[in-house]
Motif scaffolding. Structure first.
Motif, PDB file in Angstrom:
ATOM      1  N   MET A 246       0.841  -1.193   0.000  1.00 34.65           N
ATOM      2  CA  MET A 246       0.000   0.000   0.000  1.00 34.65           C
ATOM      3  C   MET A 246       0.879   1.247   0.000  1.00 34.65           C
ATOM      4  O   MET A 246       1.901   1.291   0.683  1.00 34.65           O
ATOM      5  N   ASN A 247       0.479   2.265  -0.781  1.00 35.94           N
ATOM      6  CA  ASN A 247       1.142   3.558  -0.763  1.00 35.94           C
ATOM      7  C   ASN A 247       1.311   4.015   0.685  1.00 35.94           C
ATOM      8  O   ASN A 247       0.352   4.045   1.453  1.00 35.94           O
ATOM      9  N   LYS A 248       2.547   4.387   1.076  1.00 33.01           N
ATOM     10  CA  LYS A 248       2.824   4.691   2.478  1.00 33.01           C
ATOM     11  C   LYS A 248       2.030   5.895   2.974  1.00 33.01           C
ATOM     12  O   LYS A 248       1.510   5.880   4.102  1.00 33.01           O
ATOM     13  N   GLU A 249       1.931   6.924   2.150  1.00 34.87           N
ATOM     14  CA  GLU A 249       1.173   8.106   2.562  1.00 34.87           C
ATOM     15  C   GLU A 249      -0.288   7.742   2.817  1.00 34.87           C
ATOM     16  O   GLU A 249      -0.865   8.124   3.847  1.00 34.87           O
ATOM     17  N   TRP A 250      -0.877   6.985   1.898  1.00 29.37           N
ATOM     18  CA  TRP A 250      -2.272   6.595   2.058  1.00 29.37           C
ATOM     19  C   TRP A 250      -2.440   5.664   3.251  1.00 29.37           C
ATOM     20  O   TRP A 250      -3.406   5.774   3.997  1.00 29.37           O
ATOM     21  N   SER A 251      -1.491   4.754   3.405  1.00 31.26           N
ATOM     22  CA  SER A 251      -1.549   3.809   4.529  1.00 31.26           C
ATOM     23  C   SER A 251      -1.481   4.546   5.863  1.00 31.26           C
ATOM     24  O   SER A 251      -2.249   4.256   6.789  1.00 31.26           O
ATOM     25  N   ASP A 252      -0.581   5.510   5.959  1.00 28.55           N
ATOM     26  CA  ASP A 252      -0.424   6.264   7.206  1.00 28.55           C
ATOM     27  C   ASP A 252      -1.676   7.083   7.508  1.00 28.55           C
ATOM     28  O   ASP A 252      -2.133   7.145   8.657  1.00 28.55           O
ATOM     29  N   LEU A 253      -2.241   7.711   6.481  1.00 28.50           N
ATOM     30  CA  LEU A 253      -3.470   8.478   6.679  1.00 28.50           C
ATOM     31  C   LEU A 253      -4.614   7.571   7.115  1.00 28.50           C
ATOM     32  O   LEU A 253      -5.400   7.930   8.007  1.00 28.50           O
ATOM     33  N   ASN A 254      -4.687   6.404   6.495  1.00 27.80           N
ATOM     34  CA  ASN A 254      -5.753   5.455   6.841  1.00 27.80           C
ATOM     35  C   ASN A 254      -5.619   4.985   8.291  1.00 27.80           C
ATOM     36  O   ASN A 254      -6.610   4.930   9.026  1.00 27.80           O
ATOM     37  N   LYS A 255      -4.413   4.656   8.706  1.00 33.20           N
ATOM     38  CA  LYS A 255      -4.194   4.221  10.093  1.00 33.20           C
ATOM     39  C   LYS A 255      -4.527   5.336  11.076  1.00 33.20           C
ATOM     40  O   LYS A 255      -5.137   5.104  12.124  1.00 33.20           O
ATOM     41  N   THR A 256      -4.137   6.552  10.724  1.00 34.44           N
ATOM     42  CA  THR A 256      -4.391   7.691  11.604  1.00 34.44           C
ATOM     43  C   THR A 256      -5.879   7.951  11.767  1.00 34.44           C
ATOM     44  O   THR A 256      -6.387   8.132  12.878  1.00 34.44           O
ATOM     45  N   LEU A 257      -6.606   7.952  10.667  1.00 35.12           N
ATOM     46  CA  LEU A 257      -8.038   8.240  10.766  1.00 35.12           C
ATOM     47  C   LEU A 257      -8.779   7.147  11.527  1.00 35.12           C
ATOM     48  O   LEU A 257      -9.739   7.428  12.245  1.00 35.12           O
ATOM     49  N   GLN A 258      -8.319   5.897  11.377  1.00 24.58           N
ATOM     50  CA  GLN A 258      -8.956   4.794  12.112  1.00 24.58           C
ATOM     51  C   GLN A 258      -8.855   5.039  13.613  1.00 24.58           C
ATOM     52  O   GLN A 258      -9.821   4.838  14.363  1.00 24.58           O
ATOM     53  N   MET A 259      -7.682   5.479  14.064  1.00 24.78           N
ATOM     54  CA  MET A 259      -7.478   5.747  15.491  1.00 24.78           C
ATOM     55  C   MET A 259      -8.258   6.982  15.933  1.00 24.78           C
ATOM     56  O   MET A 259      -8.878   6.994  17.000  1.00 24.78           O
ATOM     57  N   GLN A 260      -8.242   8.001  15.116  1.00 21.97           N
ATOM     58  CA  GLN A 260      -8.907   9.250  15.492  1.00 21.97           C
ATOM     59  C   GLN A 260     -10.416   9.105  15.598  1.00 21.97           C
ATOM     60  O   GLN A 260     -11.050   9.748  16.445  1.00 21.97           O
ATOM     61  N   LEU A 261     -11.001   8.260  14.764  1.00 25.01           N
ATOM     62  CA  LEU A 261     -12.453   8.100  14.784  1.00 25.01           C
ATOM     63  C   LEU A 261     -12.948   7.295  15.980  1.00 25.01           C
ATOM     64  O   LEU A 261     -14.151   7.255  16.248  1.00 25.01           O
ATOM     65  N   ARG A 262     -12.045   6.676  16.707  1.00 23.22           N
ATOM     66  CA  ARG A 262     -12.448   5.855  17.852  1.00 23.22           C
ATOM     67  C   ARG A 262     -12.849   6.692  19.064  1.00 23.22           C
ATOM     68  O   ARG A 262     -13.604   6.231  19.917  1.00 23.22           O
ATOM     69  N   LYS A 263     -12.316   7.915  19.165  1.00 26.09           N
ATOM     70  CA  LYS A 263     -12.547   8.729  20.352  1.00 26.09           C
ATOM     71  C   LYS A 263     -13.249  10.030  20.001  1.00 26.09           C
ATOM     72  O   LYS A 263     -12.971  10.640  18.974  1.00 26.09           O
ATOM     73  N   GLU A 264     -14.142  10.446  20.859  1.00 25.66           N
ATOM     74  CA  GLU A 264     -14.864  11.689  20.619  1.00 25.66           C
ATOM     75  C   GLU A 264     -13.918  12.878  20.587  1.00 25.66           C
ATOM     76  O   GLU A 264     -14.123  13.830  19.811  1.00 25.66           O
ATOM     77  N   SER A 265     -12.870  12.834  21.403  1.00 19.17           N
ATOM     78  CA  SER A 265     -11.932  13.954  21.491  1.00 19.17           C
ATOM     79  C   SER A 265     -11.133  14.171  20.212  1.00 19.17           C
ATOM     80  O   SER A 265     -10.637  15.270  19.956  1.00 19.17           O
ATOM     81  N   THR A 266     -10.996  13.108  19.406  1.00 18.83           N
ATOM     82  CA  THR A 266     -10.227  13.220  18.156  1.00 18.83           C
ATOM     83  C   THR A 266     -11.099  13.006  16.913  1.00 18.83           C
ATOM     84  O   THR A 266     -10.585  12.936  15.805  1.00 18.83           O
ATOM     85  N   PHE A 267     -12.408  12.927  17.125  1.00 22.83           N
ATOM     86  CA  PHE A 267     -13.309  12.647  16.014  1.00 22.83           C
ATOM     87  C   PHE A 267     -13.204  13.674  14.891  1.00 22.83           C
ATOM     88  O   PHE A 267     -13.093  13.326  13.719  1.00 22.83           O
ATOM     89  N   SER A 268     -13.236  14.957  15.240  1.00 25.50           N
ATOM     90  CA  SER A 268     -13.204  15.988  14.199  1.00 25.50           C
ATOM     91  C   SER A 268     -11.908  15.935  13.406  1.00 25.50           C
ATOM     92  O   SER A 268     -11.907  16.152  12.181  1.00 25.50           O
ATOM     93  N   GLU A 269     -10.810  15.620  14.079  1.00 25.01           N
ATOM     94  CA  GLU A 269      -9.539  15.475  13.367  1.00 25.01           C
ATOM     95  C   GLU A 269      -9.575  14.250  12.462  1.00 25.01           C
ATOM     96  O   GLU A 269      -8.968  14.243  11.381  1.00 25.01           O
ATOM     97  N   GLY A 270     -10.277  13.226  12.895  1.00 23.56           N
ATOM     98  CA  GLY A 270     -10.412  12.020  12.082  1.00 23.56           C
ATOM     99  C   GLY A 270     -11.144  12.298  10.783  1.00 23.56           C
ATOM    100  O   GLY A 270     -10.781  11.780   9.723  1.00 23.56           O
ATOM    101  N   ILE A 271     -12.186  13.122  10.855  1.00 23.30           N
ATOM    102  CA  ILE A 271     -12.913  13.494   9.640  1.00 23.30           C
ATOM    103  C   ILE A 271     -12.010  14.292   8.708  1.00 23.30           C
ATOM    104  O   ILE A 271     -11.995  14.072   7.491  1.00 23.30           O
TER     105      ILE A 271
END
Length: 228
Positions: A1-26
């Motif tokens: 997987m493209n590293k940039e896309w992979s890193d963004l995907n991993k980051t958003l997965q983590m951010q969407l788990r918590k309300e405190s980081t939800f907006s950053e996840g979007i």
């Protein structure tokens, strides 16, 4: 997987788990989607029309066994169906583009195989398909910006399944009919993590593999025959 896309995907997965980081996840999800769309738009200018019909890996097990045109159709039909017919329960973007694209189907295309995919790819108006893809992305982006953290936990039931079945946007073929159960088995966060993100990555990376097989020495092709 493209590293940039992979890193963004991993980051958003983590951010969407918590309300405190939800907006950053979007925001991260929107950044990923724009990077992926940019790749598709680049292909429109780099490749000839016939390249979108090419199947250099017809017997492979994976998305690269399809065509680029098919992957674009498949990704955005699924997103349109999920965003509008399932989540928002309103009209699909497809209704305004169906006649322009000229596709022989209205479904996700899962039921197509082999030469059917190649014939399908040749039949569609590629400029109209790209216009549809951009319109679907823009519409979904607006939906994503309106979501709250509470919305992520919304689930779907029998009424939602029956509505999708009535619309006949998913083939009853065994290669496709599982999609409705799959989508309705997810909550909204689960849909964000697949149809709206990872699904894009898998098909666009497959399309890049096809492109590189067709033009192994350079990303550029002669201007003659390019799409406008």
């Amino acid at each position: 997987m493209n590293k940039e896309w992979s890193d963004l995907n991993k980051t958003l997965q983590m951010q969407l788990r918590k309300e405190s980081t939800f907006s950053e996840g979007i925001k991260t999800l929107l950044t990923l989607r724009q990077a992926l769309m940019d790749e598709l738009l680049n292909m429109k200018h780099e490749l000839r029309r016939e390249d979108f019909n090419a199947m250099p890996f017809p017997n492979a097990k994976g998305y690269h066994s399809k065509t680029i045109a098919y992957s674009i159709w498949h990704v955005f039909r699924i997103e349109d169906i999920v965003a509008h017919s399932l989540i928002q329960n309103d009209s699909e973007i497809f209704n305004a583009y169906q006649s322009k694209i000229g596709a022989p189907i209205i479904t996700t295309g899962n039921e197509l195989a082999g030469s059917q995919i190649e014939d399908f790819s040749k039949a569609i108006d590629l400029d109209a398909l790209y216009a549809y893809a951009v319109a679907v992305k823009d519409s979904t982006d607006r939906l994503l910006k309106q979501l709250s953290y509470r919305d992520l936990h919304r689930k779907f039931g029998e009424a939602d399944k029956e509505r999708l079945q009535r619309l006949q946007v998913v083939s009853t073929d065994e290669s496709a009919c599982w999609l409705i159960e799959y989508w309705c088995g997810k909550d909204v966060r689960g849909l964000l993590r697949m149809p709206f993100s990872r699904h894009w990555i898998m098909h666009i990376e497959a399309s890049i593999r096809i492109k590189n097989k067709i033009h192994p020495r350079s990303n550029c092709v002669p201007k003659l025959g390019r799409l406008k």
